[in-house]
Every structure is written in structure tokens, then in C-alpha cells.
Enzyme design. Sequence first.
Site, PDB file in Angstrom:
ATOM      1  N   THR A 194     -43.784 -39.181  10.046  1.00 42.09           N
ATOM      2  CA  THR A 194     -43.422 -38.478   8.687  1.00 42.09           C
ATOM      3  C   THR A 194     -42.530 -37.713   8.574  1.00 42.09           C
ATOM      4  OG1 THR A 194     -45.646 -38.823   8.163  1.00 42.09           O
ATOM      5  CG2 THR A 194     -45.137 -37.365   6.643  1.00 42.09           C
ATOM      6  N   PRO A 196     -40.142 -34.525   5.220  1.00 39.79           N
ATOM      7  CA  PRO A 196     -40.149 -34.736   3.350  1.00 39.79           C
ATOM      8  C   PRO A 196     -39.740 -35.042   2.735  1.00 39.79           C
ATOM      9  CG  PRO A 196     -38.834 -33.122   5.209  1.00 39.79           C
ATOM     10  CD  PRO A 196     -38.796 -34.415   5.713  1.00 39.79           C
ATOM     11  N   GLY A 199     -43.044 -39.822   3.184  1.00 45.92           N
ATOM     12  CA  GLY A 199     -44.138 -40.118   3.997  1.00 45.92           C
ATOM     13  C   GLY A 199     -45.321 -41.235   3.997  1.00 45.92           C
ATOM     14  N   SER A 200     -45.834 -42.270   2.508  1.00 45.14           N
ATOM     15  CA  SER A 200     -46.318 -43.061   2.072  1.00 45.14           C
ATOM     16  C   SER A 200     -45.537 -43.835   2.261  1.00 45.14           C
ATOM     17  CB  SER A 200     -46.526 -42.891   0.449  1.00 45.14           C
ATOM     18  OG  SER A 200     -47.813 -42.169   0.317  1.00 45.14           O
ATOM     19  N   ILE A 225     -46.740 -32.713  11.428  1.00 44.34           N
ATOM     20  CA  ILE A 225     -46.133 -33.457  13.079  1.00 44.34           C
ATOM     21  C   ILE A 225     -47.113 -32.874  13.748  1.00 44.34           C
ATOM     22  CG2 ILE A 225     -45.558 -34.248  14.982  1.00 44.34           C
ATOM     23  CD1 ILE A 225     -44.200 -35.803  12.437  1.00 44.34           C
ATOM     24  N   GLN A 347     -87.224 -34.129  -5.250  1.00 40.85           N
ATOM     25  CA  GLN A 347     -86.483 -35.920  -5.969  1.00 40.85           C
ATOM     26  C   GLN A 347     -84.818 -35.768  -6.119  1.00 40.85           C
ATOM     27  OE1 GLN A 347     -88.192 -38.902  -8.294  1.00 40.85           O
ATOM     28  NE2 GLN A 347     -90.274 -38.797  -6.939  1.00 40.85           N
ATOM     29  N   GLN A 404     -73.862 -29.343  -2.177  1.00 45.16           N
ATOM     30  CA  GLN A 404     -74.308 -28.807  -2.966  1.00 45.16           C
ATOM     31  C   GLN A 404     -76.040 -28.516  -2.296  1.00 45.16           C
ATOM     32  OE1 GLN A 404     -72.976 -28.604  -6.155  1.00 45.16           O
ATOM     33  NE2 GLN A 404     -74.181 -28.827  -7.134  1.00 45.16           N
ATOM     34  N   GLY A 407     -76.345 -25.019  -2.363  1.00 45.14           N
ATOM     35  CA  GLY A 407     -75.566 -24.093  -3.302  1.00 45.14           C
ATOM     36  C   GLY A 407     -74.166 -23.107  -2.976  1.00 45.14           C
ATOM     37  N   GLU A 431     -52.397 -40.755   8.433  1.00 46.61           N
ATOM     38  CA  GLU A 431     -53.138 -41.837   9.265  1.00 46.61           C
ATOM     39  C   GLU A 431     -52.970 -42.376   7.515  1.00 46.61           C
ATOM     40  OE1 GLU A 431     -53.504 -43.309  12.675  1.00 46.61           O
ATOM     41  OE2 GLU A 431     -53.896 -41.569  13.578  1.00 46.61           O
TER      42      GLU A 431
HETATM   43  N1  COS Z   1     -48.602 -55.127  11.373  1.00 50.43           N
HETATM   44  C1  COS Z   1     -46.896 -55.622  11.489  1.00 50.43           C
HETATM   45  N2  COS Z   1     -45.467 -55.483  10.644  1.00 50.43           N
HETATM   46  C2  COS Z   1     -46.290 -55.741   9.172  1.00 50.43           C
HETATM   47  C3  COS Z   1     -47.768 -54.925   8.924  1.00 50.43           C
HETATM   48  C4  COS Z   1     -48.468 -54.426  10.161  1.00 50.43           C
HETATM   49  N3  COS Z   1     -49.850 -54.038   9.712  1.00 50.43           N
HETATM   50  N4  COS Z   1     -47.369 -54.071   7.609  1.00 50.43           N
HETATM   51  C5  COS Z   1     -46.134 -54.967   6.971  1.00 50.43           C
HETATM   52  N5  COS Z   1     -45.563 -55.180   8.361  1.00 50.43           N
HETATM   53  C6  COS Z   1     -44.437 -56.350   8.287  1.00 50.43           C
HETATM   54  C7  COS Z   1     -43.872 -57.230   6.590  1.00 50.43           C
HETATM   55  O1  COS Z   1     -44.602 -58.024   7.505  1.00 50.43           O
HETATM   56  C8  COS Z   1     -42.483 -56.382   7.070  1.00 50.43           C
HETATM   57  O2  COS Z   1     -42.094 -57.519   7.751  1.00 50.43           O
HETATM   58  P1  COS Z   1     -41.096 -58.486   7.335  1.00 50.43           P
HETATM   59  O3  COS Z   1     -39.630 -57.685   7.284  1.00 50.43           O
HETATM   60  O4  COS Z   1     -40.511 -59.592   8.710  1.00 50.43           O
HETATM   61  O5  COS Z   1     -41.378 -59.139   5.655  1.00 50.43           O
HETATM   62  C9  COS Z   1     -41.979 -55.472   7.231  1.00 50.43           C
HETATM   63  O6  COS Z   1     -43.328 -54.669   8.266  1.00 50.43           O
HETATM   64  C10 COS Z   1     -42.785 -54.557   5.518  1.00 50.43           C
HETATM   65  O7  COS Z   1     -43.878 -55.032   5.106  1.00 50.43           O
HETATM   66  P2  COS Z   1     -43.766 -54.204   3.632  1.00 50.43           P
HETATM   67  O8  COS Z   1     -42.787 -55.053   2.452  1.00 50.43           O
HETATM   68  O9  COS Z   1     -45.721 -54.077   3.674  1.00 50.43           O
HETATM   69  O10 COS Z   1     -43.334 -52.783   3.300  1.00 50.43           O
HETATM   70  P3  COS Z   1     -43.373 -51.867   2.487  1.00 50.43           P
HETATM   71  O11 COS Z   1     -41.992 -51.280   2.477  1.00 50.43           O
HETATM   72  O12 COS Z   1     -43.919 -52.203   1.222  1.00 50.43           O
HETATM   73  O13 COS Z   1     -45.165 -50.752   2.924  1.00 50.43           O
HETATM   74  C11 COS Z   1     -47.138 -49.854   3.343  1.00 50.43           C
HETATM   75  C12 COS Z   1     -45.891 -51.082   3.595  1.00 50.43           C
HETATM   76  C13 COS Z   1     -46.587 -49.065   2.129  1.00 50.43           C
HETATM   77  C14 COS Z   1     -48.396 -50.387   3.929  1.00 50.43           C
HETATM   78  C15 COS Z   1     -46.345 -48.781   4.650  1.00 50.43           C
HETATM   79  O14 COS Z   1     -44.923 -48.128   4.168  1.00 50.43           O
HETATM   80  C16 COS Z   1     -47.832 -47.483   5.345  1.00 50.43           C
HETATM   81  O15 COS Z   1     -48.125 -47.931   6.192  1.00 50.43           O
HETATM   82  N6  COS Z   1     -47.175 -46.890   5.038  1.00 50.43           N
HETATM   83  C17 COS Z   1     -48.209 -45.170   5.716  1.00 50.43           C
HETATM   84  C18 COS Z   1     -47.254 -44.547   6.166  1.00 50.43           C
HETATM   85  C19 COS Z   1     -48.154 -43.932   7.324  1.00 50.43           C
HETATM   86  O16 COS Z   1     -49.547 -44.303   7.647  1.00 50.43           O
HETATM   87  N7  COS Z   1     -48.099 -42.858   7.681  1.00 50.43           N
HETATM   88  C20 COS Z   1     -48.584 -42.197   8.215  1.00 50.43           C
HETATM   89  C21 COS Z   1     -48.394 -41.441   9.499  1.00 50.43           C
HETATM   90  S1  COS Z   1     -49.504 -40.977  10.824  1.00 50.43           S
HETATM   91  S2  COS Z   1     -49.478 -39.669   9.925  1.00 50.43           S
END
Ligand code: COS
Length: 450
Positions: A194, A196, A199-200, A225, A347, A404, A407, A431
Site C-alpha cells: 500500500t 499513500p 490502496g484499493s 505497513i 425477547q 447495545q 447499554g 487486506e
Molecule cells: N490471482 C492471480 N492473478 C490475478 C488475481 C488473482 N487472485 N487477480 C487478478 N489477477 C491478474 C488478472 O488475471 C490480470 O492478469 P492479466 O494482466 O494477465 O490479464 C491482472 O492480475 C490484473 O487484474 P485485474 O484487471 O482484475 O486488476 P484490477 O486493477 O482491476 O484490480 C483488484 C483488481 C481491485 C482486485 C486489486 O487491485 C485488489 O485486490 N486491490 C486491493 C489490494 C489490497 O488488498 N490491498 C491490501 C494490502 S495488504 S493490507
Amino acid sequence: MFNALALAQNDLRDPDATGPVPVELSEMPDAERSSVHVPSLRLPSPRHAEDHPSADIADSAGTPGSRSMPDFSLTPEQESLRDLARKFARTEMAPHAAECDRRPRFPEEIYRKAYELGLMNLNVPAEYGGSGLGLFDQCLIVEELAYACGGMTTSTIANCLALEPILLDGSPEQKERFLKPFCAEYHLASFALTEPSSGSDAGAVRTIARKEGNDYLLTGDKCFISNAPHASLFTVFATIDPKLRHKGVTAFVVPRSAEGVSVGPDEEKMGHRASATSTVRFDEVRVPAADRLGPEGNGFSLAMRTLDQTRTPIGALATGIAQAALDHAASYSLKRETFGKPIAEHQAIQIKLANMVQAIHASRLLTWRAAWTIDRGQKGTLESSIAKCYASDTAFAVADQAIQIFGGYGYMREYPVEKLLRDAKLTQIYEGANEIQRTVIARELLRGYA
Ligand code: COS
């Protein structure tokens, strides 16, 4: 006065276990401790075993019209694993949970004991010095630990998250070189994905890995981290070119001692305050190409495959928090009286408790199902996201209902349930936020209809 510690030290889930408070592990001689407990962790429980014992299908042949049924019973080895974790959680962790939350304090002495008992590095095979447990067995342990303290559990299992990329894509030479010395002593490691501004959207990492000869120079900032202030090793996700998006992400193993690595101060958090969280800065950190995990551009898939593995134990962690909230609330409802009778007889309270226990059972079963799926060598992307998402939403809702039921007392710091709500909250975020889990779930679901 409601005594949280006494409550935590009694086995509230097992009606047969209401006897004396368990023996303090800290009072046991070292030799006795290891001879009693450690061997149970070394018993064979292979990762990805095709025939995981908990997954046996019990054939009820002979009963007319019967169908094969899943067997939910634990093996004797799994029961002893769970008992070890339960005893450790209730005698070593629970008595310090409130104090570490309040100050806050990172209880290193507890993590060292967890390491000595084999409760850390759970996913690392025994040949590299870990406990070599499958995911199902890890989940049994994690739920017990989280019952006592969510934050301490986060710090105890952070090594599993950080080391999983090495297990998945490290070469045999890299596993030998990184894992063996790491597991031979108490060490902490951190998973540095992750940033700044990413993240997602994990494919948007901005930490640059610039190739120079046979090395890479890593520059960028990571945030949120876990364990970073105490970590000696980082698995770092950087990009060789941000324009490539996820196809540029590349993973490296970086020792804390490398020149240019600096760790920020411990963040003030709402919950999980017994764990440590900080930023990490990489300033032209020189990393040999030999420390790259897999080929260039492999890092995004590696991060996703890692999270497929590690989201399931977060389901177990959330289930542990939820179970603690239910136990506190149910116990309190039998003691607290209103309108001339215990509130458990109203209840309104019974309905709350009934809803809480249903959701907890479902969380545990979803978590076990995800772990079982992955232990059988399947990918488990759908199952692990379902388990993590459902169990963490449940933990938050159950902790909310527990408050809750308490209370006004539930809102007070001196009672145990408000901490559970604060700890539960993080399980909906880390995660992969639950919005991301739902995205993953929907994508996996729709794949089957395309
Ligand atoms: N296992 C293996 N490969 C994967 C996979 C998985 N579970 N999920 C995706 N991929 C691969 C896809 O197949 C794709 O491959 P190709 O480039 O060969 O086509 C590639 O990765 C990109 O996948 P996708 O298009 O789904 O990526 P996105 O950018 O749409 O992102 C999400 C997917 C949102 C699911 C991802 O960014 C995610 O999990 N984000 C959250 C991150 C997270 O959990 N952070 C916390 C950190 S620890 S506290």
C-alpha cells in the site's frame, strides 16, 4: 464490577471448561513448555494437502437414501493445536490486551513467546524453520488468538503475509537464503504494497524500481505497513514503469538494514493498538536482481495470489473477535437485571443473541470452507474473499450489538466490548477493503455466467 480479564480467562465457549483458570504458560519451565506444545505444531499438516483431514467426506453408506456428508470434526492434532493457541491467548495475551490497547504498547515479549511456541511463521514449511501448517490449521490458531486480542493477532500473523510472496514465487535458493535465517530466530517482516495514493487500486503503485546494471534502485513511500517499526525484512512491491500499470509491478525482498530504508513513527490507530503500523520510505535503495521475486512485471499477480491465501485467516481473526463479543454479551445478559429479571429473559435481547450466534457460525463455516478449498490446491479467490468480507462485516455488527446489550456500560472504556468494535473495524478495511472483496466476488461469480 464486570471483570473483563476473568471473563477472558475462562473458557466461555466450552461449557465443560469452566474449571480453574488455565496454567500460566509463563510459569511453566521452558523444557516442559516445549515438550508439551511444540511437537504438536510440527505434526504433518501439509500445505495444499489433497486429503486434508478436516475435509474428509464421511460416507454414511448403509443408511437408506443417505448422501455423503462433510465431516466437520477436528483431528486430535488439530484439537491440540487449537488448545495450545487457546491457552496461550488466554494466559499470555488476554491479561495484557486492555493495557496494550490503552497506552498503546507493542508487547514484544508476547510476540517472542508466540514465536517460541511456533505460533508465528505458521505458513512456512518446517524445512525452512516455520510451523508448516495448512490454512485450515492456521485458521484454528488465528481465531483463538483473536478471541484474546485482535491487535496482537495482527502482529503475530503479519509474518505470514510478508513471507507468503517468497513461498509462492521465491526460487529454492531464495527460500533457503531468506527464510532459513529469518525463521531460525525471532524476527518480524512486513508486506509493503500500500502507498499513500494506491490502496484499493494496487496496480497503481508509484514506488519506482529503476534498473542499474545488475541491481535495482527502489524509491518511493509505503504506508499503513503492519509491524514495520519492528521489521527486519520487507517484501516490497514496486514498478519498473508506472505507465505499464499492473504489468509493471515487480516484487523484491529488502532487508531493513539496506541503506536508504527508513521507517516512520508508529501511527496512532483507532484499534489494533497492540500492533505497530507505520510508513516506510525507500530512498534509492540498492537491491540486487537476485532478490527480485519472479520475473519483472510478475508482482501484481504475486500480490493477488498472496492475498488469496491470507484473506482467509482474516476471516478467522474476525470470527475470534465476534465470538468474544458474543460471549461477553451473553454472559452479561444473564447477570444484568431490568424489570425484575435478567435481560437474557427479554425477547429483545434473545433476538439479538440469536442473530449474533447465527452470523458467527456462518462466518466460521465460510472461513473453514475457504481454507479447505485452498488447502486442496485450488485457487480459492472467491472463497477467501467471501470469508473475509462476511466474517469482518459480522464481527463489526456483532460487536455493535454487544455494546447495545451492555447499554451505557458498553460505551465505557473500562468494559471490554468497545475495544472489540474498534478492532473489528479494521478487518473490514485491511487486506483489501470489503468493497474490493465484493468486486472480486462479483467478478468471480460473473465469470461462471459469461
Ligand atoms: N490471482 C492471480 N492473478 C490475478 C488475481 C488473482 N487472485 N487477480 C487478478 N489477477 C491478474 C488478472 O488475471 C490480470 O492478469 P492479466 O494482466 O494477465 O490479464 C491482472 O492480475 C490484473 O487484474 P485485474 O484487471 O482484475 O486488476 P484490477 O486493477 O482491476 O484490480 C483488484 C483488481 C481491485 C482486485 C486489486 O487491485 C485488489 O485486490 N486491490 C486491493 C489490494 C489490497 O488488498 N490491498 C491490501 C494490502 S495488504 S493490507
